[in-house]
Design an enzyme around this catalytic site. Structure first.
Site, PDB file in Angstrom:
ATOM      1  N   GLU A 175      -9.947   3.004  -2.101  1.00 51.97           N
ATOM      2  CA  GLU A 175     -10.230   3.401  -1.123  1.00 51.97           C
ATOM      3  C   GLU A 175     -11.010   4.865  -0.794  1.00 51.97           C
ATOM      4  OE1 GLU A 175      -7.709   4.229   1.989  1.00 51.97           O
ATOM      5  OE2 GLU A 175      -6.840   2.517   0.982  1.00 51.97           O
TER       6      GLU A 175
ATOM      7  N   HIS B 162     -11.638  -2.288   0.675  1.00 50.27           N
ATOM      8  CA  HIS B 162     -10.760  -1.438   2.178  1.00 50.27           C
ATOM      9  C   HIS B 162     -11.767  -1.886   3.129  1.00 50.27           C
ATOM     10  CE1 HIS B 162      -9.414   2.442   4.237  1.00 50.27           C
ATOM     11  NE2 HIS B 162      -8.995   1.975   3.596  1.00 50.27           N
TER      12      HIS B 162
ATOM     13  N   GLU C 270      -1.062  -0.932  -3.743  1.00 47.39           N
ATOM     14  CA  GLU C 270      -2.464  -0.631  -3.918  1.00 47.39           C
ATOM     15  C   GLU C 270      -1.847   1.294  -3.568  1.00 47.39           C
ATOM     16  OE1 GLU C 270      -5.173   0.100   0.130  1.00 47.39           O
ATOM     17  OE2 GLU C 270      -4.107  -1.690  -0.014  1.00 47.39           O
TER      18      GLU C 270
ATOM     19  N   ASP D  54       1.186  -1.230   0.005  1.00 45.23           N
ATOM     20  CA  ASP D  54       0.283   0.116   0.341  1.00 45.23           C
ATOM     21  C   ASP D  54       0.917   1.142   0.576  1.00 45.23           C
ATOM     22  OD1 ASP D  54      -1.642   2.230   0.409  1.00 45.23           O
ATOM     23  OD2 ASP D  54      -2.517   0.921   2.365  1.00 45.23           O
TER      24      ASP D  54
ATOM     25  N   HIS E 268      -0.563   4.425  -0.287  1.00 43.27           N
ATOM     26  CA  HIS E 268      -1.431   5.135   0.059  1.00 43.27           C
ATOM     27  C   HIS E 268      -1.357   6.562  -0.340  1.00 43.27           C
ATOM     28  CE1 HIS E 268      -2.914   6.664   4.536  1.00 43.27           C
ATOM     29  NE2 HIS E 268      -3.284   5.035   4.322  1.00 43.27           N
TER      30      HIS E 268
ATOM     31  N   ASP F 127     -15.188   0.933  -0.185  1.00 45.66           N
ATOM     32  CA  ASP F 127     -14.710   0.575   1.305  1.00 45.66           C
ATOM     33  C   ASP F 127     -16.509   0.977   1.698  1.00 45.66           C
ATOM     34  OD1 ASP F 127     -15.291   1.410   4.828  1.00 45.66           O
ATOM     35  OD2 ASP F 127     -13.028   1.642   4.384  1.00 45.66           O
TER      36      ASP F 127
END
Length: 381
Positions: free
Chosen positions: A235, A284, A209, A183, A185, A257
């Site tokens: 997400e 997510h 991700e 991830d 981010h 999510d």
């Protein structure tokens, strides 16, 4: 059956729970929250509740349409998350009223167990490797790691190699028969992503991700064409309309999510859209027990499911954890790294209402950190 009350609870470490009660004594639970903006979402839930109290909770789709489209201004994380938690609670009520788990109401299960992954922390390669080995020994077959700390838009060769060394250490720790999820981010610029992704290709992560921020999703198509790595995002996308472009751009994994993207109703539709593009689902969910329970109900019902995030023991959960708000922890005991399907009605969990009410007396004011580069300018967290 009519809705008679909607109550929200700010509970540590950073969550917002919703309890919807009916005149027939059936209670549904949802988790409407934007991490760091829980109070704002709470206000949105209260506004939407003005419409819902007195209504039939079983008209889930009609309520979804009104709540998302009945105002002139639509969409965005706050409104979509408020609707998401309400939607979860209404599905919980519908399942309990029918005496069936939610996945049975979504067409029935397509699998008997759901593969889960575990988060690992640590900054140095040796630290993340040790945590990865511990999770594999605990029975998980996949781990997820942060790909990097803050990165400048085009960082140094040394920082670039640090990213690769950390991932390589985890790959060595878990072996070739287990998976690693990376991830980023949204911490990499598009230019940095182009530099880093080819270097980690030989390590064969399950997926990468948020290689770039959602604002830069137009760049995903070029990134997807330039790498063999499966790219994932979602997400911070809140509807099927948000996902329309990234599905066309060639992502491999969609990550809506269930507490942000309009709830069970909308995530089910996003999954159906993704299936048409040969894209799998890895929802997510670094949140609480209600969001996780709702995610699992979807995972049992959607055919193009890949793997499920969960936050038991995650580093965000300081002071309280996912299991603290459950009467029975069995649904979240992941033997062999899998969640087993049950026939418990509704979302499949029993929320400990007394524990929720006690925790809400303390509440929380969680905010995400603000990072800065050495020159003092803002850095993506």
């Amino acid at each position: 059956m009519k809705i008679v009350s909607m109550d929200t609870f700010l509970v540590p470490p950073r969550w917002l729970f919703l309890r919807v009660r009916t005149d027939e004594g059936i209670t549904g639970w949802g988790e409407p929250v934007v991490e760091g903006r829980a109070e704002t979402v709470r206000a949105a839930v209260a506004e939407l509740g003005e419409y819902l109290v007195g209504e039939d909770p079983l008209r889930i789709e009609d309520h979804w349409q009104v709540l998302t489209k009945g105002g002139f201004y639509r969409g965005g994380p706050v409104l979509s998350s408020a609707v998401a938690g309400i939607d979860q609670a209404l599905w919980d009520i519908a399942g309990k009223a029918a005496g069936l788990p939610v996945h049975a109401l979504l067409g029935g299960p397509v699998r008997d167990r759901v593969r889960m992954y575990a988060w690992i922390g640590g900054d140095r390669p040796a630290d993340v490797a040790a945590e990865a080995r511990a999770q594999i020994e605990a029975g998980f077959t996949a781990v997820k790691m942060n790909g990097s700390a803050a990165l400048t838009p085009i960082d140094t060769p040394a920082r670039t190699r640090e990213v690769v060394e950390r991932v390589a250490a985890v790959r060595d720790a878990v072996g070739e028969n287990n998976d690693v999820v990376i991830d980023f981010h949204g911490r990499m610029s598009t230019a940095m992503a182009r530099r880093v992704l080819p270097l980690i290709e030989p390590l064969l992560p399950l997926f990468v991700e948020e290689a770039v921020l959602p604002e830069h999703t137009p760049n995903l198509a070029a990134l997807a064409r330039s790498t063999s790595l499966p790219l994932a995002t979602g997400e911070r996308l809140y509807s099927r309309w948000d996902f329309r472009e990234v599905l066309r751009d060639g992502i491999a994994v969609a990550q809506p999510d269930v507490s942000h993207a309009g709830g069970i109703s909308e995530v089910r539709r996003i999954a159906a859209m993704a299936e048409a593009y040969d894209v799998t689902m890895a929802p997510h969910c670094p949140l609480g027990p209600i969001a996780l329970a709702a995610s699992l109900q979807l995972a049992f019902a959607i055919p193009n499911f890949l793997i499920q995030e969960q936050s038991v023991g995650i580093h965000y959960n300081q002071g309280n954890d996912v299991l603290d708000y459950l009467v029975d922890r069995t649904p979240f005991q992941f033997a062999g790294g899998f969640a087993e399907r049950t026939s418990v009605p509704g979302l499949g969990i029993e929320v400990d209402a007394a524990a929720v009410e006690r925790a809400a007396e303390r509440g929380h004011r969680w905010r995400n950190p603000v990072w800065r580069y050495p020159d003092g300018s803002f850095a993506e967290w």
